[in-house]
Design a protein around this motif. Structure first.
Motif, PDB file in Angstrom:
ATOM      1  N   ARG A 163       0.916  -1.337  -0.097  1.00  0.00           N
ATOM      2  CA  ARG A 163       0.013  -0.190  -0.054  1.00  0.00           C
ATOM      3  C   ARG A 163       0.934   1.153   0.035  1.00  0.00           C
ATOM      4  O   ARG A 163       1.979   1.254   0.575  1.00  0.00           O
ATOM      5  CB  ARG A 163      -0.972   0.019   1.121  1.00  0.00           C
ATOM      6  CG  ARG A 163      -1.958   1.083   1.345  1.00  0.00           C
ATOM      7  CD  ARG A 163      -2.687   1.226   2.450  1.00  0.00           C
ATOM      8  NE  ARG A 163      -3.432  -0.079   2.808  1.00  0.00           N
ATOM      9  CZ  ARG A 163      -4.419  -0.056   3.998  1.00  0.00           C
ATOM     10  NH1 ARG A 163      -4.387   0.849   4.676  1.00  0.00           N
ATOM     11  NH2 ARG A 163      -4.875  -1.370   4.013  1.00  0.00           N
ATOM     12  N   ASP A 177      -6.285   7.718  -8.080  1.00  0.00           N
ATOM     13  CA  ASP A 177      -7.373   7.264  -6.973  1.00  0.00           C
ATOM     14  C   ASP A 177      -7.285   5.754  -7.231  1.00  0.00           C
ATOM     15  O   ASP A 177      -7.610   5.069  -8.285  1.00  0.00           O
ATOM     16  CB  ASP A 177      -8.441   7.811  -7.208  1.00  0.00           C
ATOM     17  CG  ASP A 177      -9.562   7.403  -6.189  1.00  0.00           C
ATOM     18  OD1 ASP A 177      -9.521   7.721  -5.056  1.00  0.00           O
ATOM     19  OD2 ASP A 177     -10.492   6.848  -6.567  1.00  0.00           O
ATOM     20  N   HIS A 181     -11.518   4.094   0.808  1.00  0.00           N
ATOM     21  CA  HIS A 181     -10.604   3.451   1.995  1.00  0.00           C
ATOM     22  C   HIS A 181     -11.009   2.123   2.546  1.00  0.00           C
ATOM     23  O   HIS A 181     -12.390   1.601   2.638  1.00  0.00           O
ATOM     24  CB  HIS A 181     -10.223   4.273   3.242  1.00  0.00           C
ATOM     25  CG  HIS A 181      -9.502   4.083   3.989  1.00  0.00           C
ATOM     26  ND1 HIS A 181      -8.942   2.911   4.775  1.00  0.00           N
ATOM     27  CD2 HIS A 181      -7.845   4.738   3.836  1.00  0.00           C
ATOM     28  CE1 HIS A 181      -7.863   3.082   5.445  1.00  0.00           C
ATOM     29  NE2 HIS A 181      -7.245   3.879   5.017  1.00  0.00           N
ATOM     30  N   ASN A 183     -10.847   0.613   5.293  1.00  0.00           N
ATOM     31  CA  ASN A 183     -11.714   0.748   6.675  1.00  0.00           C
ATOM     32  C   ASN A 183     -12.847   1.531   6.428  1.00  0.00           C
ATOM     33  O   ASN A 183     -13.128   2.425   5.905  1.00  0.00           O
ATOM     34  CB  ASN A 183     -10.439   1.728   7.596  1.00  0.00           C
ATOM     35  CG  ASN A 183     -11.043   1.891   8.973  1.00  0.00           C
ATOM     36  OD1 ASN A 183     -12.445   1.974   9.250  1.00  0.00           O
ATOM     37  ND2 ASN A 183     -10.262   1.855   9.749  1.00  0.00           N
ATOM     38  N   LYS A 186     -13.199   5.197   7.626  1.00  0.00           N
ATOM     39  CA  LYS A 186     -12.397   6.137   7.049  1.00  0.00           C
ATOM     40  C   LYS A 186     -13.062   6.466   5.626  1.00  0.00           C
ATOM     41  O   LYS A 186     -13.273   7.529   5.131  1.00  0.00           O
ATOM     42  CB  LYS A 186     -11.105   5.728   7.012  1.00  0.00           C
ATOM     43  CG  LYS A 186     -10.302   5.709   8.246  1.00  0.00           C
ATOM     44  CD  LYS A 186      -8.675   5.589   7.915  1.00  0.00           C
ATOM     45  CE  LYS A 186      -7.965   5.715   9.183  1.00  0.00           C
ATOM     46  NZ  LYS A 186      -6.516   5.406   9.086  1.00  0.00           N
ATOM     47  N   ALA A 187     -13.755   5.395   5.141  1.00  0.00           N
ATOM     48  CA  ALA A 187     -14.517   5.365   3.983  1.00  0.00           C
ATOM     49  C   ALA A 187     -15.796   6.322   4.013  1.00  0.00           C
ATOM     50  O   ALA A 187     -16.016   6.917   3.015  1.00  0.00           O
ATOM     51  CB  ALA A 187     -14.610   4.211   3.430  1.00  0.00           C
ATOM     52  N   LYS A 191     -12.510   9.346   2.970  1.00  0.00           N
ATOM     53  CA  LYS A 191     -10.944   8.884   2.503  1.00  0.00           C
ATOM     54  C   LYS A 191     -10.779   7.843   1.653  1.00  0.00           C
ATOM     55  O   LYS A 191     -11.511   7.057   1.653  1.00  0.00           O
ATOM     56  CB  LYS A 191     -10.256   8.525   3.762  1.00  0.00           C
ATOM     57  CG  LYS A 191      -9.953   9.691   4.906  1.00  0.00           C
ATOM     58  CD  LYS A 191      -9.121   9.217   5.902  1.00  0.00           C
ATOM     59  CE  LYS A 191      -8.837  10.403   6.988  1.00  0.00           C
ATOM     60  NZ  LYS A 191      -9.757  10.912   7.995  1.00  0.00           N
ATOM     61  N   ARG A 192      -9.904   8.002   0.676  1.00  0.00           N
ATOM     62  CA  ARG A 192      -9.873   6.790  -0.327  1.00  0.00           C
ATOM     63  C   ARG A 192      -8.162   6.738  -0.336  1.00  0.00           C
ATOM     64  O   ARG A 192      -7.367   7.398  -0.003  1.00  0.00           O
ATOM     65  CB  ARG A 192     -10.118   7.619  -1.535  1.00  0.00           C
ATOM     66  CG  ARG A 192     -11.808   8.037  -1.603  1.00  0.00           C
ATOM     67  CD  ARG A 192     -11.846   8.726  -3.139  1.00  0.00           C
ATOM     68  NE  ARG A 192     -11.954   7.860  -4.171  1.00  0.00           N
ATOM     69  CZ  ARG A 192     -13.130   7.125  -4.280  1.00  0.00           C
ATOM     70  NH1 ARG A 192     -14.018   6.997  -3.408  1.00  0.00           N
ATOM     71  NH2 ARG A 192     -13.274   6.217  -5.238  1.00  0.00           N
ATOM     72  N   LEU A 193      -7.893   5.248  -1.133  1.00  0.00           N
ATOM     73  CA  LEU A 193      -6.694   4.987  -1.196  1.00  0.00           C
ATOM     74  C   LEU A 193      -6.051   5.595  -2.573  1.00  0.00           C
ATOM     75  O   LEU A 193      -6.677   5.805  -3.397  1.00  0.00           O
ATOM     76  CB  LEU A 193      -6.637   3.400  -1.413  1.00  0.00           C
ATOM     77  CG  LEU A 193      -6.844   2.462  -0.285  1.00  0.00           C
ATOM     78  CD1 LEU A 193      -6.636   1.261  -0.589  1.00  0.00           C
ATOM     79  CD2 LEU A 193      -5.921   2.885   1.026  1.00  0.00           C
TER      80      LEU A 193
END
Length: 580
Positions: A163, A177, A181, A183, A186-187, A191-193
């Motif tokens: 990650r 993007d 996320h 979690n 957090k999503a 929040k995004r990865l």
């Protein structure tokens, strides 16, 4: 103890930091509620608040802005409160901080209330002292546990998942993007990865650097060719993250950093650097520690088990370039004894007018100098007319500087100096418009979120509404991140207190040893810019306010070229020195 029909005025102190993973407003609210629950049944009312945000609990009170302001207020008879209440001692005191701080409250006769003892702390009660000491130890243990959990999680996320863990993307890549996320909490917050993807322009530059280096070109030659062709350096390519660098040319050190970065192989690599906490002043342990970045050995690096983003080079090319660089080194040699340590009284305060970079200390002919060797470190390629070596002797600056400081901050001219600083402070706040726009965007997002939740309660499509909520929460987070910090107004009393703290030291500048003298200059906010064309030095005195007097000591890299020593600074007093 106050009777119910009598009012006791309280000052409230609280703290929240990034390590707590809490919203500052929510954290402040529950800490304040806990404090009110303790004092209000006994006739207490909170009339002043001191709340530190984004400051770790490991920082001593003198180095937290709001805590330092509270300690300063204890000294004033007109402080406006009779006692202080703390909502959560875990967040206020760390390790032995209670033992270093409570005597100040006791000295000025200001009771300190905490919920854990049910009221004011009795300085003669051993049980109270034991309880607060235990909480300090628990706070330290809690922080250590958080650090261990975070590091262990980051190691697993790098090794197993590969990650991307944040930070600026390497030159040659940009962020893309990768979805919500993993979690759920957090999503839900939007929040995004993110991941790395090759930049269509700069990725080709990285490939070229590796190819030319393996073909036999040196670091300086590669930097010179890239600059000559007008290719943007890493600093110029991302000015927002590199405002402290000139960005007009490639540095050979930037080329070297690219050749030694293993992430160009497609693997995610973490733990190349570590943060060590070192004593700020070995002679004053109470000042606490400061963070210092240090490189780890290659054996400590954490590699992902497989490639996780598109590589720019293969791993064989990376190892070949690294081996060539190692082979060009001098190899093991017997080290000469270290030279005697030289003190520079203007360390970190002298800058070059041509390139705006900080000048480095240099000892020559048994005297201290400051020099800038921009052409030896950066490829010029006709981008800037810079002398090969800009050099100025220390004793050409210091006598005139000392005379000017002693004059400007002397009792005879004190009121005039305060008037000048106060007049310069009335120039307004350029970030006010952006601040209002950010507030408007946040309020609009809050309004939309209320509507979406109402629609969800009314039976709307959960899938569609959840997408709306996620997008709006992301917009709100972006507005919060873009919100500029408002610049607090500088008052006459604040300027007077700052200068008062400097007064005694300025009078002893000529007799002070070099290291103490440098501290005085930094606390006075001295910044000198040397122009080799006319052989003049332009000097600013920009003293930080009293409640931030230790900020300039905390910065790992010292003063930045923009002169920012702390969030709030008093405007400059300027002086020019002719170098003979």
């Amino acid at each position: 103890m106050a009777e119910k029909d009598m009012t006791t005025r309280f000052g409230f102190y609280g703290r929240v930091s990034t390590e707590d993973q809490q919203d500052p407003e929510s954290s402040r609210a529950w800490q304040l509620t806990r404090a009110k629950t303790l004092v209000e049944p006994r006739g207490g009312v909170i009339v002043a608040e001191y709340f530190d945000i984004s400051h770790t609990r490991a920082l001593p009170w003198k180095r937290r802005p709001q805590a330092a302001a509270l300690l300063e207020a204890l000294r004033r008879p007109d402080r406006g409160f009779d006692a202080v209440v703390i909502g959560e001692p875990h967040r206020a005191f760390y390790d032995n901080q209670f033992g270093l701080t409570f005597p100040v409250f006791n000295h000025f006769g200001v009771p300190l209330w905490v919920p854990e003892v049910g009221g004011p702390i009795d300085p003669n009660n051993e049980a109270h002292d034991l309880v607060m000491s235990v909480f300090g130890g628990m706070s330290k243990a809690e922080r250590n546990r958080i650090k261990i959990r975070v590091r262990t999680a980051m190691e697993a996320q790098t090794r197993i998942e590969g990650r991307y863990l944040g930070g600026r993307p390497p030159y040659g890549y940009h962020l893309v993007d990768l979805g919500p996320h993993p979690n759920p909490a957090k999503a839900n917050d939007g929040k995004r990865l993110s991941g790395l993807a090759p930049d269509p322009v700069t990725s080709e530059v990285v490939k070229r650097i590796f190819a030319e280096y393996i073909a036999g070109h040196g670091l300086a030659a590669i930097a010179e060719n890239l600059t000559k062709e007008g290719i943007s350096s890493p600093a110029a390519n991302d000015r927002r993250r590199n405002p402290h660098r000139c960005g007009i040319a490639w540095s050979k050190f930037a080329v070297r950093a690219i050749l030694l970065n293993p992430r160009y192989t497609g693997y995610q690599v973490w733990n190349r650097q570590r943060t060590d906490e070192v004593l700020l002043d070995v002679d004053d342990v109470a000042l606490g520690h400061t963070a210092k970045m240090r490189w780890n050995d290659k054996d400590a690096w954490i590699w992902s088990e497989r490639p996780v983003h598109e590589p720019l080079i293969d791993i064989e090319t990376f190892h070949r370039a690294r081996d060539i660089m190692a082979g060009r080194g001098r190899g093991p040699t017997s080290h000469k004894p270290h030279r005697a340590r030289h003190d520079y009284v203007l360390r970190g305060c002298v800058f070059c007018h041509v390139c705006e970079r900080r000048m480095e200390g240099h000892w020559a002919n048994k005297a201290p100098y400051y020099r800038c060797r921009f052409p030896q470190q950066y490829a010029i390629a006709n981008k800037v007319e810079h002398p090969r070596n800009v050099c100025v002797r220390e004793d050409a600056i210091v006598p005139g500087l000392d005379h000017w400081l002693a004059l400007e901050f002397s009792p005879q001219r004190l009121q005039h100096t305060i008037d000048v600083l106060l007049a310069a402070a009335d120039g307004g706040n350029p970030g006010a418009v952006a601040q209002e726009e950010a507030k408007r965007r946040i309020a609009e997002c809050d309004r939309k979120l209320s509507q979406y939740r109402a629609a969800l309660d009314a039976g709307g499509d959960p899938l569609v509404i959840s997408q709306w909520i996620t997008q709006t929460q992301a917009d709100r987070a972006a507005a919060l991140a873009a919100r500029p910090k408002s610049k607090p107004a500088v008052t006459r009393d604040q300027i007077a207190r700052t200068i008062e703290n400097l007064g005694d030291m300025v009078q002893t500048l000529r007799e002070a040893p070099a290291d103490k003298k440098n501290e005085i200059y930094r606390r006075a906010g001295v910044r000198a810019v040397y122009n080799p064309a006319n052989r003049r030095v332009r000097v600013w005195a920009n003293p930080p306010p009293t409640d931030s007097s230790h900020w300039e000591l905390v910065g790992v890299r010292g003063l930045s070229p923009t002169g920012r020593t702390c969030p709030t600074t008093i405007p400059n007093v300027v002086y020019r020195i002719r170098v003979t």
